[in-house]
Scaffold this motif. Structure first.
Motif, PDB file in Angstrom:
ATOM      1  N   GLN A 194       1.676   7.391 -18.694  1.00 45.25           N
ATOM      2  CA  GLN A 194       0.389   7.991 -19.055  1.00 45.25           C
ATOM      3  C   GLN A 194       0.497   9.483 -19.311  1.00 45.25           C
ATOM      4  O   GLN A 194      -0.446  10.091 -19.845  1.00 45.25           O
ATOM      5  CB  GLN A 194      -0.643   7.724 -17.949  1.00 45.25           C
ATOM      6  CG  GLN A 194      -0.724   6.284 -17.502  1.00 45.25           C
ATOM      7  CD  GLN A 194      -0.829   5.308 -18.659  1.00 45.25           C
ATOM      8  OE1 GLN A 194      -1.685   5.465 -19.541  1.00 45.25           O
ATOM      9  NE2 GLN A 194       0.025   4.302 -18.664  1.00 45.25           N
ATOM     10  N   ILE A 195       1.615  10.094 -18.914  1.00 44.74           N
ATOM     11  CA  ILE A 195       1.842  11.519 -19.185  1.00 44.74           C
ATOM     12  C   ILE A 195       2.339  11.640 -20.622  1.00 44.74           C
ATOM     13  O   ILE A 195       3.360  11.056 -20.987  1.00 44.74           O
ATOM     14  CB  ILE A 195       2.868  12.111 -18.201  1.00 44.74           C
ATOM     15  CG1 ILE A 195       2.452  11.808 -16.761  1.00 44.74           C
ATOM     16  CG2 ILE A 195       3.009  13.603 -18.419  1.00 44.74           C
ATOM     17  CD1 ILE A 195       1.088  12.322 -16.376  1.00 44.74           C
ATOM     18  N   ARG A 196       1.646  12.399 -21.436  1.00 43.52           N
ATOM     19  CA  ARG A 196       1.927  12.419 -22.876  1.00 43.52           C
ATOM     20  C   ARG A 196       3.340  12.863 -23.194  1.00 43.52           C
ATOM     21  O   ARG A 196       3.975  12.355 -24.115  1.00 43.52           O
ATOM     22  CB  ARG A 196       0.922  13.335 -23.587  1.00 43.52           C
ATOM     23  CG  ARG A 196      -0.478  12.776 -23.651  1.00 43.52           C
ATOM     24  CD  ARG A 196      -1.422  13.715 -24.359  1.00 43.52           C
ATOM     25  NE  ARG A 196      -1.031  13.954 -25.739  1.00 43.52           N
ATOM     26  CZ  ARG A 196      -1.707  14.741 -26.573  1.00 43.52           C
ATOM     27  NH1 ARG A 196      -2.781  15.391 -26.143  1.00 43.52           N
ATOM     28  NH2 ARG A 196      -1.292  14.919 -27.803  1.00 43.52           N
TER      29      ARG A 196
ATOM     30  N   ARG B 180       0.828  -1.210   0.000  1.00 40.59           N
ATOM     31  CA  ARG B 180       0.000   0.000   0.000  1.00 40.59           C
ATOM     32  C   ARG B 180       0.857   1.253   0.000  1.00 40.59           C
ATOM     33  O   ARG B 180       0.605   2.191  -0.771  1.00 40.59           O
ATOM     34  CB  ARG B 180      -0.907  -0.015   1.232  1.00 40.59           C
ATOM     35  CG  ARG B 180      -1.809   1.213   1.357  1.00 40.59           C
ATOM     36  CD  ARG B 180      -2.479   1.245   2.709  1.00 40.59           C
ATOM     37  NE  ARG B 180      -1.477   1.317   3.765  1.00 40.59           N
ATOM     38  CZ  ARG B 180      -1.752   1.181   5.060  1.00 40.59           C
ATOM     39  NH1 ARG B 180      -2.990   0.923   5.445  1.00 40.59           N
ATOM     40  NH2 ARG B 180      -0.779   1.270   5.960  1.00 40.59           N
ATOM     41  N   ASP B 181       1.889   1.295   0.861  1.00 42.34           N
ATOM     42  CA  ASP B 181       2.760   2.464   0.904  1.00 42.34           C
ATOM     43  C   ASP B 181       3.555   2.615  -0.388  1.00 42.34           C
ATOM     44  O   ASP B 181       3.760   3.731  -0.877  1.00 42.34           O
ATOM     45  CB  ASP B 181       3.716   2.350   2.087  1.00 42.34           C
ATOM     46  CG  ASP B 181       2.996   2.462   3.424  1.00 42.34           C
ATOM     47  OD1 ASP B 181       1.953   3.123   3.467  1.00 42.34           O
ATOM     48  OD2 ASP B 181       3.473   1.864   4.408  1.00 42.34           O
ATOM     49  N   ALA B 182       4.011   1.486  -0.963  1.00 39.87           N
ATOM     50  CA  ALA B 182       4.725   1.550  -2.232  1.00 39.87           C
ATOM     51  C   ALA B 182       3.808   2.031  -3.351  1.00 39.87           C
ATOM     52  O   ALA B 182       4.223   2.788  -4.231  1.00 39.87           O
ATOM     53  CB  ALA B 182       5.322   0.191  -2.569  1.00 39.87           C
ATOM     54  N   GLY B 183       2.542   1.575  -3.318  1.00 38.77           N
ATOM     55  CA  GLY B 183       1.579   2.061  -4.306  1.00 38.77           C
ATOM     56  C   GLY B 183       1.308   3.537  -4.159  1.00 38.77           C
ATOM     57  O   GLY B 183       1.161   4.263  -5.153  1.00 38.77           O
ATOM     58  N   LEU B 184       1.251   4.016  -2.899  1.00 39.45           N
ATOM     59  CA  LEU B 184       1.078   5.458  -2.667  1.00 39.45           C
ATOM     60  C   LEU B 184       2.266   6.238  -3.221  1.00 39.45           C
ATOM     61  O   LEU B 184       2.093   7.299  -3.834  1.00 39.45           O
ATOM     62  CB  LEU B 184       0.918   5.715  -1.170  1.00 39.45           C
ATOM     63  CG  LEU B 184       0.814   7.182  -0.750  1.00 39.45           C
ATOM     64  CD1 LEU B 184      -0.426   7.832  -1.364  1.00 39.45           C
ATOM     65  CD2 LEU B 184       0.781   7.300   0.776  1.00 39.45           C
TER      66      LEU B 184
ATOM     67  N   LEU C 250       4.730  -0.021 -10.949  1.00 36.14           N
ATOM     68  CA  LEU C 250       3.568   0.870 -10.992  1.00 36.14           C
ATOM     69  C   LEU C 250       3.968   2.294 -11.383  1.00 36.14           C
ATOM     70  O   LEU C 250       3.273   2.939 -12.175  1.00 36.14           O
ATOM     71  CB  LEU C 250       2.880   0.885  -9.628  1.00 36.14           C
ATOM     72  CG  LEU C 250       2.076  -0.359  -9.244  1.00 36.14           C
ATOM     73  CD1 LEU C 250       1.445  -0.180  -7.875  1.00 36.14           C
ATOM     74  CD2 LEU C 250       1.006  -0.661 -10.276  1.00 36.14           C
ATOM     75  N   GLY C 251       5.087   2.773 -10.819  1.00 32.84           N
ATOM     76  CA  GLY C 251       5.513   4.128 -11.132  1.00 32.84           C
ATOM     77  C   GLY C 251       5.825   4.317 -12.603  1.00 32.84           C
ATOM     78  O   GLY C 251       5.471   5.344 -13.200  1.00 32.84           O
TER      79      GLY C 251
ATOM     80  N   MET D 183       3.728   9.661  -9.934  1.00 32.44           N
ATOM     81  CA  MET D 183       3.043  10.017 -11.180  1.00 32.44           C
ATOM     82  C   MET D 183       2.694  11.504 -11.197  1.00 32.44           C
ATOM     83  O   MET D 183       2.856  12.187 -12.222  1.00 32.44           O
ATOM     84  CB  MET D 183       1.770   9.187 -11.335  1.00 32.44           C
ATOM     85  CG  MET D 183       0.965   9.537 -12.568  1.00 32.44           C
ATOM     86  SD  MET D 183      -0.661   8.801 -12.580  1.00 32.44           S
ATOM     87  CE  MET D 183      -1.316   9.448 -14.129  1.00 32.44           C
ATOM     88  N   TYR D 184       2.231  12.012 -10.060  1.00 28.09           N
ATOM     89  CA  TYR D 184       1.933  13.441  -9.992  1.00 28.09           C
ATOM     90  C   TYR D 184       3.200  14.264 -10.203  1.00 28.09           C
ATOM     91  O   TYR D 184       3.184  15.300 -10.884  1.00 28.09           O
ATOM     92  CB  TYR D 184       1.283  13.779  -8.661  1.00 28.09           C
ATOM     93  CG  TYR D 184       0.950  15.238  -8.504  1.00 28.09           C
ATOM     94  CD1 TYR D 184      -0.056  15.820  -9.267  1.00 28.09           C
ATOM     95  CD2 TYR D 184       1.647  16.036  -7.613  1.00 28.09           C
ATOM     96  CE1 TYR D 184      -0.361  17.171  -9.147  1.00 28.09           C
ATOM     97  CE2 TYR D 184       1.351  17.381  -7.477  1.00 28.09           C
ATOM     98  CZ  TYR D 184       0.349  17.945  -8.247  1.00 28.09           C
ATOM     99  OH  TYR D 184       0.052  19.278  -8.129  1.00 28.09           O
TER     100      TYR D 184
END
Length: 456
Positions: free
Chosen positions: A254-256, A194-198, A247-248, A204-205
């Motif tokens: 997804q960022i163009r 969960r923390d790694a996914g966060l 995941l990262g 991503m942001y």
């Protein structure tokens, strides 16, 4: 009895939480207010060229919608060629301002988008203080975290890019960077997916806001490599990095403006290589758990040979098919400071890309410049998995600042974290002495008189 002591402990805990919230409220207000001098003294306006372009892009996003924004051709930029905006920007700050604008309008607060853009940076300074607190508390103590939150809102190196009207990518990117580091360090400490996914989501942001995300995707793999070399491998480290990288990387694609560069260009290859190395290392340990030493040595040779063969084949095939891209000019100039002067004079001509002088470093770091070396000592005195990350972060931030002055913005957070650790540990013995000498509990008058009588 025990019930009363538990009640007192619970009351003390609640008082501590309330005190921390009050301190954060004051720090958030302080960080916001001190960044408003430019618009209070003059007027509410966007500063500099890039922030104005970001503002015009945000207006298109808010007034015409996201599809118009992605397909917008700006004929006023890069004149006379123009600019296809959707595929050439980091859109994070535009969507952040657009989301805040929509939220305010949902609350029936009719605020113009220009005012939202002007105040985005001061607003995020409060979130940066929270992120600095969480990172420092995760690596050291909550007391040091409070000091870090205090220092980060007044450090000139960060304040210079977060004043009102400075609607540039770095205004929100530093918050995202520190938050990514906190989430990843927490994932290493807990071994939680969960923390790694966060950490991946915050990363991503970060990718959507600033090209400095490359610093993150290189510092974290180097930290993982150092953990392996120091014999600090654990399942927690494997879960944290494997989840974060997979995941990262998928989310960043997804960022163009990034797209498949996340798995093709040179600045992303270190992360891929360390991911492969970590899996080979984990496979080796797994094989070792159920084989004899003699069989294990044979299997290790087989595993290493197969891994090197696959790696060589992938590099050869990718090079032959021209799959791998080259390093971007600014990143190559970080590794070779003379590259820009020889190959790309335009990059070398920018004042932000010049080497940093000592007086600039001291001015930008403020009090953190004094206490950061002390914090470095205390980190090494009590080295942990989390503290080791601070060492790696500091080492590379100092090197990059020596090459490019604009990266003082990257050095400021780690200098604040280390400075707060040094300040907190230096002050702790003095506070304990004051408590012992001046705040010690005093006995009832009867006991004091009885003691005096017995002495007589």
């Amino acid at each position: 009895g025990s019930g009363a002591s538990m009640a007192r402990a619970g009351g003390a805990k609640r008082a501590e939480v309330v005190l921390r919230l009050a301190i954060f409220g004051v720090l958030a207000a302080l960080g916001f207010v001190v960044r408003l001098f430019s618009i209070v003294r003059y007027e509410s306006i966007i500063h500099e060229f890039d922030p104005w372009f970001n503002f015009r892009s945000t207006k298109v996003l808010v007034e015409d919608g996201p599809y118009a924004f992605w397909n917008w051709f700006d004929d006023r930029s890069w004149f006379p060629l123009g600019r296809i905006v959707g595929g050439t920007v980091y859109p994070g700050i535009m969507f952040t301002a657009g989301l805040l604008h929509s939220l305010l309008h949902a609350l029936r607060l009719r605020v113009d988008i220009r005012e939202v853009c002007v105040l985005v940076a001061p607003t995020f300074s409060a979130l940066t203080a929270l992120a600095a607190y969480l990172l420092t508390a995760e690596c050291d103590t909550p007391a040091a975290g409070l000091v870090a939150a205090t220092l980060v809102v007044i450090t000139p190196g960060y304040m210079s890019r977060s004043v009102a009207g400075s609607y540039d990518n770095e205004a929100v990117a530093i918050t995202a960077m520190v938050s990514t580091f906190y989430a990843f360090v927490r994932a290493v400490n807990t071994g939680s997916i969960r923390d790694a996914g966060l950490a991946s989501l915050v990363y991503m942001y970060m990718v959507s806001t600033w090209g400095g995300y490359v610093f993150i995707i290189n510092v974290i793999p180097i930290y993982v490599l150092l953990m392996l070399l120091c014999g600090r491998y654990s399942h927690r480290l494997y879960i944290a990095y494997s989840t974060f990288y997979v995941l990262g990387t998928l989310l960043s694609m997804q960022i163009r403006f990034v797209g498949f560069n996340a798995v093709r260009t040179g600045e992303h290859m270190a992360a891929a290589g360390i991911f492969a190395l970590l899996n080979v290392y984990a496979l080796t340990l797994w094989v070792k758990s159920f084989t004899t030493p003699a069989h294990f040595r044979s299997l290790v040779k087989l595993i290493i040979g197969a891994a090197l063969t696959l790696f060589g084949a992938a590099v050869t095939l990718g090079t032959a098919l021209e799959y791998f891209g080259s390093w971007e000019g600014r990143f190559r100039s970080l590794l070779d400071p003379t590259f820009a002067k020889r190959q790309i004079p335009l990059i070398a001509s920018v004042s932000e890309h010049q080497p940093t002088s000592w007086d600039s470093i001291l001015f930008a770091l403020h009090a953190a410049a004094v206490f950061a070396p002390v914090g470095f000592y205390y980190v090494f005195a009590n080295l942990t998995d989390a503290n080791l990350f601070l060492v790696v972060y500091c080492f590379f931030a100092v090197y990059f600042v020596g090459v490019m002055v604009r990266l003082l913005l990257v050095l400021a957070p780690i200098a604040v974290v280390l400075g707060s650790i040094g300040f907190s540990h230096t002050l702790t013995p003095f506070v304990a002495s004051l408590k012992r000498d001046f705040l010690a509990p005093v006995g009832p008058p009867e006991e004091s008189m009885g003691t005096l009588g017995s002495q007589e």
